[in-house]
Scaffold this motif. Sequence first.
Motif, mmCIF file in Angstrom:
data_model
loop_
_atom_site.group_PDB
_atom_site.id
_atom_site.type_symbol
_atom_site.label_atom_id
_atom_site.label_comp_id
_atom_site.label_asym_id
_atom_site.label_seq_id
_atom_site.Cartn_x
_atom_site.Cartn_y
_atom_site.Cartn_z
ATOM 1 N N ILE A 48 -17.221 -11.320 44.332
ATOM 2 C CA ILE A 48 -15.618 -12.329 45.382
ATOM 3 C C ILE A 48 -14.462 -12.649 44.168
ATOM 4 O O ILE A 48 -12.954 -12.693 44.473
ATOM 5 C CB ILE A 48 -16.532 -13.000 45.805
ATOM 6 N N SER A 49 -15.050 -12.962 42.894
ATOM 7 C CA SER A 49 -13.789 -13.398 42.028
ATOM 8 C C SER A 49 -13.174 -12.211 41.243
ATOM 9 O O SER A 49 -11.867 -12.192 40.992
ATOM 10 C CB SER A 49 -14.351 -13.942 41.212
ATOM 11 N N ALA A 50 -14.144 -11.452 41.173
ATOM 12 C CA ALA A 50 -13.139 -10.190 40.540
ATOM 13 C C ALA A 50 -12.222 -9.337 41.822
ATOM 14 O O ALA A 50 -11.478 -8.844 41.325
ATOM 15 C CB ALA A 50 -14.878 -9.066 40.095
ATOM 16 N N VAL A 51 -12.989 -9.190 42.739
ATOM 17 C CA VAL A 51 -12.462 -8.554 43.972
ATOM 18 C C VAL A 51 -11.061 -9.778 44.266
ATOM 19 O O VAL A 51 -9.308 -8.855 44.468
ATOM 20 C CB VAL A 51 -12.775 -9.002 45.410
ATOM 21 N N GLY A 52 -11.203 -11.191 44.410
ATOM 22 C CA GLY A 52 -9.728 -12.026 44.431
ATOM 23 C C GLY A 52 -8.810 -11.777 43.536
ATOM 24 O O GLY A 52 -7.882 -11.785 44.000
ATOM 25 N N TYR A 53 -8.954 -11.357 42.418
ATOM 26 C CA TYR A 53 -8.582 -11.221 41.048
ATOM 27 C C TYR A 53 -7.412 -9.822 40.775
ATOM 28 O O TYR A 53 -5.537 -10.225 40.826
ATOM 29 C CB TYR A 53 -9.040 -10.571 39.704
ATOM 30 N N TYR A 54 -7.948 -9.149 41.992
ATOM 31 C CA TYR A 54 -6.860 -8.061 42.343
ATOM 32 C C TYR A 54 -6.422 -7.519 43.771
ATOM 33 O O TYR A 54 -5.613 -7.284 43.614
ATOM 34 C CB TYR A 54 -7.793 -6.665 41.875
ATOM 35 N N GLN A 55 -7.118 -8.422 44.284
ATOM 36 C CA GLN A 55 -6.058 -8.446 45.776
ATOM 37 C C GLN A 55 -5.520 -9.914 45.563
ATOM 38 O O GLN A 55 -6.840 -10.589 46.546
ATOM 39 C CB GLN A 55 -7.353 -8.278 46.598
ATOM 40 N N HIS A 57 -4.937 -11.257 48.519
ATOM 41 C CA HIS A 57 -5.727 -11.917 49.565
ATOM 42 C C HIS A 57 -6.991 -12.581 49.829
ATOM 43 O O HIS A 57 -7.510 -13.719 51.006
ATOM 44 C CB HIS A 57 -5.517 -10.615 51.231
ATOM 45 N N VAL A 58 -7.838 -12.450 49.146
ATOM 46 C CA VAL A 58 -9.146 -12.060 48.479
ATOM 47 C C VAL A 58 -9.524 -13.610 47.956
ATOM 48 O O VAL A 58 -9.108 -14.215 46.975
ATOM 49 C CB VAL A 58 -9.807 -11.378 48.406
ATOM 50 N N LEU A 59 -10.147 -14.316 48.111
ATOM 51 C CA LEU A 59 -9.272 -16.059 47.962
ATOM 52 C C LEU A 59 -10.720 -16.618 46.698
ATOM 53 O O LEU A 59 -12.597 -16.233 47.855
ATOM 54 C CB LEU A 59 -9.892 -17.312 48.597
ATOM 55 N N GLY A 60 -10.498 -15.934 45.559
ATOM 56 C CA GLY A 60 -11.625 -15.798 44.460
ATOM 57 C C GLY A 60 -12.180 -17.731 43.606
ATOM 58 O O GLY A 60 -11.694 -18.420 44.685
ATOM 59 N N PHE A 61 -13.552 -17.623 43.566
ATOM 60 C CA PHE A 61 -14.066 -18.796 42.932
ATOM 61 C C PHE A 61 -12.872 -19.209 40.946
ATOM 62 O O PHE A 61 -12.647 -20.169 41.174
ATOM 63 C CB PHE A 61 -14.720 -18.601 42.705
ATOM 64 N N TRP A 62 -12.490 -17.853 40.850
ATOM 65 C CA TRP A 62 -11.693 -18.244 39.453
ATOM 66 C C TRP A 62 -10.096 -16.905 39.241
ATOM 67 O O TRP A 62 -10.531 -15.856 40.140
ATOM 68 C CB TRP A 62 -12.097 -18.152 38.085
ATOM 69 N N HIS A 63 -8.580 -17.664 39.464
ATOM 70 C CA HIS A 63 -8.097 -16.519 39.003
ATOM 71 C C HIS A 63 -7.346 -15.970 38.199
ATOM 72 O O HIS A 63 -6.002 -15.583 38.089
ATOM 73 C CB HIS A 63 -7.299 -17.926 39.995
ATOM 74 N N THR A 64 -8.254 -16.620 36.886
ATOM 75 C CA THR A 64 -7.962 -16.022 35.185
ATOM 76 C C THR A 64 -7.852 -14.883 34.703
ATOM 77 O O THR A 64 -8.843 -14.524 34.909
ATOM 78 C CB THR A 64 -7.850 -17.479 34.369
ATOM 79 N N HIS A 65 -7.312 -14.392 33.895
ATOM 80 C CA HIS A 65 -7.773 -13.103 33.931
ATOM 81 C C HIS A 65 -8.786 -13.057 32.832
ATOM 82 O O HIS A 65 -9.245 -12.363 32.269
ATOM 83 C CB HIS A 65 -6.475 -12.608 32.678
ATOM 84 N N VAL A 66 -8.922 -14.921 32.184
ATOM 85 C CA VAL A 66 -10.436 -14.721 31.091
ATOM 86 C C VAL A 66 -11.485 -14.338 32.012
ATOM 87 O O VAL A 66 -11.972 -13.815 30.819
ATOM 88 C CB VAL A 66 -10.036 -16.227 30.532
ATOM 89 N N GLY A 67 -11.314 -14.558 32.962
ATOM 90 C CA GLY A 67 -13.045 -14.980 34.023
ATOM 91 C C GLY A 67 -13.292 -12.688 34.083
ATOM 92 O O GLY A 67 -13.658 -12.227 34.004
ATOM 93 N N ILE A 68 -11.982 -12.453 34.407
ATOM 94 C CA ILE A 68 -11.865 -10.558 34.405
ATOM 95 C C ILE A 68 -12.152 -10.100 32.506
ATOM 96 O O ILE A 68 -12.775 -9.374 33.056
ATOM 97 C CB ILE A 68 -10.149 -10.251 34.987
ATOM 98 N N ASP A 69 -11.723 -10.648 31.766
ATOM 99 C CA ASP A 69 -11.692 -10.222 30.350
ATOM 100 C C ASP A 69 -13.178 -9.831 29.859
ATOM 101 O O ASP A 69 -14.166 -9.653 29.338
ATOM 102 C CB ASP A 69 -10.877 -10.850 29.629
ATOM 103 N N GLU A 70 -13.883 -11.191 30.398
ATOM 104 C CA GLU A 70 -15.105 -11.881 30.383
ATOM 105 C C GLU A 70 -16.291 -10.252 30.573
ATOM 106 O O GLU A 70 -16.865 -9.883 30.659
ATOM 107 C CB GLU A 70 -15.641 -12.735 30.703
ATOM 108 N N LEU A 71 -15.513 -10.221 32.153
ATOM 109 C CA LEU A 71 -16.480 -9.787 33.099
ATOM 110 C C LEU A 71 -16.764 -8.006 32.627
ATOM 111 O O LEU A 71 -17.333 -7.166 32.156
ATOM 112 C CB LEU A 71 -15.623 -9.333 34.285
ATOM 113 N N GLN A 72 -15.388 -7.320 31.865
ATOM 114 C CA GLN A 72 -14.950 -5.970 31.111
ATOM 115 C C GLN A 72 -16.262 -6.054 30.474
ATOM 116 O O GLN A 72 -16.558 -4.736 30.381
ATOM 117 C CB GLN A 72 -13.846 -6.111 30.769
#
Length: 169
Positions: A48-55, A57-72
């Motif tokens: 949900i947080s990963a989808v919320g970062y790119y979309q 309108h989706v409410l994610g749990f975290w909104h920083t690029h650090v979480g996305i960087d870790e995910l990648q």
Amino acid sequence: MKKDETDASQSYTDAYFEKGHIWLKIRQTLAAILGWVGVIVPILVTVISAVGYYQPHVLGFWHTHVGIDELQFFGLLILFAFVMSAIFTISMAIIQNRKRARVVEQWPTFDPIMQKQRKNELNDFMDERFGDAKFRQSVRNYDVQPEKNLDTDEFKRLFRHEKVGDQDD
């Protein structure tokens, strides 16, 4: 069927599936549910947080690029581990197939009839040389005379006539 006969025919029984044991069923069911919650909740939070970062309108749990960087980073790490596992698995499969092909070409490597004959010949040889098997197994101490000692290639010479016969075929 009696309970004893049923237990004898089964190699494994589980008290969870037997009648009664209500507290065991409740405790194990709650443990299983908590375990699945512990698996599903982090996955849902991450997705949900990963989808919320790119979309937006989706409410994610975290909104920083650090979480996305870790995910990648973890995605690349898992991809690397998958590639290394695939290389290892495929190479081991190729090696095993080649070994199996060499063994099949040499088949049969074990001849049970010849093995039985060798065992009988060996038993006869030992009986003649050191006495019958019952005597050898029951005696506490046995002194071997120097002329009865085995030479280094004694057994090879004993079975040499088999190899000569195999070469003629």
